[in-house]
Design a protein around this motif. Structure first.
Motif, PDB file in Angstrom:
ATOM      1  N   TRP A 130      35.574  34.346  46.549  1.00  6.20           N
ATOM      2  CA  TRP A 130      36.917  33.818  46.352  1.00  6.20           C
ATOM      3  C   TRP A 130      37.503  33.369  47.683  1.00  6.20           C
ATOM      4  O   TRP A 130      37.155  33.893  48.739  1.00  6.20           O
ATOM      5  N   CYS A 136      38.948  34.342  52.638  1.00  2.00           N
ATOM      6  CA  CYS A 136      37.834  34.392  51.689  1.00  2.00           C
ATOM      7  C   CYS A 136      37.224  35.797  51.653  1.00  2.00           C
ATOM      8  O   CYS A 136      37.346  36.574  52.600  1.00  2.00           O
ATOM      9  N   ALA A 139      34.366  39.222  45.526  1.00  2.73           N
ATOM     10  CA  ALA A 139      35.038  40.017  44.492  1.00  2.73           C
ATOM     11  C   ALA A 139      34.075  41.061  43.941  1.00  2.73           C
ATOM     12  O   ALA A 139      33.528  40.919  42.845  1.00  2.73           O
ATOM     13  N   HIS A 188      39.608  41.000  42.170  1.00  2.00           N
ATOM     14  CA  HIS A 188      39.068  40.701  43.500  1.00  2.00           C
ATOM     15  C   HIS A 188      38.240  41.866  44.056  1.00  2.00           C
ATOM     16  O   HIS A 188      37.735  41.788  45.163  1.00  2.00           O
TER      17      HIS A 188
END
Length: 217
Positions: A130, A136, A139, A188
């Motif tokens: 992600w 960044c 997840a 996440h």
């Protein structure tokens, strides 16, 4: 189990609807909620409404009994409610009080005195990369043996979204309540828990609570 929570023969006879679905209302839903509460799946209000929290509890029951996960409640769900939960613990020789997170099943079981005291549908890390606002990451919900090392009551908001009653167990990864707990890994990396269940979980799990996360069981 309190006598008032036990369904009477009359109540059982009144379960005429072959299929209950999200959005339904009535005494059959009220009975369903009471039975789910007895089984430690449901921690919301007994309001006779097949709302989202009730659906999440049905999912938890279906997962724990290795049934097809769906919102509809038919005879198979009522039969499962009559059967004791027989699930192999992730950590058979673990402490009497602990949290076990089962990623493959998207299921969490909280034990008290080696007995299931809370059984919940969850949504864990989405297993993908992600990026958000230049930041960044992956997840991924980490697998291993952990302990609750920080507690944050109520709502908190971070760069990745809002979390309710957060119980952190490794870095920024927590067990927490969410308004979005789909039937798939979608976070996440945290372990999302239905809102009403998260209130009970936060009461149960204090600092140092063992948290065991496994991919398979």
């Amino acid at each position: 189990m309190a006598d008032k929570d036990r369904p009477t023969p009359v109540e059982r006879a009144e379960i005429k609807t072959p299929l209950l679905r999200p959005g339904d209302r009535g005494k059959e839903i009220e009975l369903l909620q009471r039975r789910l509460r007895q089984g430690r799946y449901y921690f919301g209000k007994i309001n006779g409404r097949y709302d989202e929290q009730t659906k999440f509890a049905v999912w938890a029951l279906q997962k724990s009994h290795k049934m097809q996960v769906r919102g509809a409640v038919g005879p198979d769900v009522w039969r499962a409610l009559d059967r004791p939960l027989r699930t192999r613990a992730l950590v058979p020789n673990g402490p009497a009080n602990r949290v076990e997170v089962r990623l493959r099943e998207q299921l969490m079981i909280v034990y008290r005195q080696h007995r299931p005291a809370l059984i919940s549908h969850i949504s864990s890390g989405a297993q993908r990369r992600w990026c958000l606002n230049g930041r960044c990451g992956d997840a991924v919900t980490p697998v291993g043996d952990f302990r609750v090392n920080r507690r944050a009551p109520g709502w908190t908001t971070g760069p990745l979204g809002s979390m309710y009653n957060s119980l952190y167990f490794v870095g920024g990864i927590a067990l927490h309540g969410s308004t979005k707990v789909p039937n798939r890994p979608a976070s996440h990396g945290c372990v999302r828990v239905p809102m009403e269940t998260s209130k009970r979980l936060y009461q149960m799990a204090g600092m140092g609570e063992p948290v065991y996360v496994r991919q398979k069981w």
